[in-house]
Enzyme design. Sequence first.
Site, PDB file in Angstrom:
ATOM      1  CG  HIS A 185      71.140  58.374  49.713  1.00  0.00           C
ATOM      2  ND1 HIS A 185      70.685  59.429  48.963  1.00  0.00           N
ATOM      3  CD2 HIS A 185      71.679  58.911  50.828  1.00  0.00           C
ATOM      4  CE1 HIS A 185      70.928  60.564  49.582  1.00  0.00           C
ATOM      5  NE2 HIS A 185      71.530  60.278  50.729  1.00  0.00           N
ATOM      6  CG  HIS A 284      71.258  61.076  59.118  1.00  0.00           C
ATOM      7  ND1 HIS A 284      70.741  62.309  58.770  1.00  0.00           N
ATOM      8  CD2 HIS A 284      71.812  60.562  57.988  1.00  0.00           C
ATOM      9  CE1 HIS A 284      70.969  62.528  57.486  1.00  0.00           C
ATOM     10  NE2 HIS A 284      71.624  61.490  56.981  1.00  0.00           N
TER      11      HIS A 284
END
Length: 381
Positions: A185, A284
């Site tokens: 992340h 994504h």
Amino acid sequence: MKITGFELFRVPPRWLFLRVDTDEGISGWGEPIVEGRAETVAAAVGELFDYLIGADPMRIEHHWQTMAKAGFYRGGPVLSSALAGIDQALWDIKGKALGQPVHELLGGPVRDRVRIYGWLRGETTAELVESARAQVGVGLTAVKMNPWGLVSGLDTAARVHAIVDRAAAVREAIGPDRDFALDFHGRFTGAMTRRVLPLLEPLLPMFVEEPVLPEFSSDLARITASTSIPIATGERLYSRWDFDPVLRSGIAVAQPDLSHAGGISECRRIAAAAETHDVLVAPHCPLGPIAFAASLQLDFAVPNFLIQEQSLGLGYHPDSEKLGYLADDSVFASTEGYIDRPLGPGLGIEIDEDAVRAAAANPHRWRNPVWHHADGSLGSW
């Protein structure tokens, strides 16, 4: 056929839906959103429709080029996401007008089903292990997890080993015949990433995602050369030009987001560029059913597809399983961790507009968490 109008719906948990209308009664749906910036993207969508009202919706590529390039200032998350949602809706209209799924208009399917993965919920190792077993129990063959929350630039030996131990516990829970991925992340520095990756190699993760923030993509070549673990990135890249140096860095998996990177049109081009570098594509998608439907249409049309993220249980919000926005959610039914090819026209879904309007009557104002280190400095969420 002409575009006559549009409506935007800010619906829980953190999504923005777009409906584009035509004078022939065909409407298309898209999902233009930057998580935490829904109102800003909505304004950008409205500005783009100054150009689109009265235009022929079938000229998707012409409109894409105009919306993306006619302005003096181009690109970035807001403008590219506004364009992405509009692009999805125009493909939905075209598919409905021609009676074909979008993937047929992209050259036809190259596979019969698409593999999906699920996110693991939990703040502790025990919670993540329990979540992994639950995901395996519903038939998924792959999962993804954040290995830790807040991480310092160069964390302690204890933290490094705790991260590895947590990943090892999940690997043991799912067994060697299933896959798990780790999403850093962008919370790790390059140095911290290079410290942790060698210790994770024996666990054979499917990939490690966003090992560094996108502004440090110049470090990706050094990271990919330092490990045998496949490196994935791309959710915060918004065009084929953003992806170009990253694809040359040695990454294994590109992760464009169809609600951020210019929609179906641009993500198809990004996938083609990735193929020239022997890079796989795993779109994504921690978003709603429209973005997921658009992603699936692309997945069935590109040869270098790997696996599809899905937010049906992602856990960012207690109400994240919002399939109630669909008239029929069986199109997303999975068997043994795969979704069969959708056959409906356009994006292959039917929106329950009454449910959307009811939800939009209480619009969300979702904002991402803001984290701070022990010394009070800002940490990466």
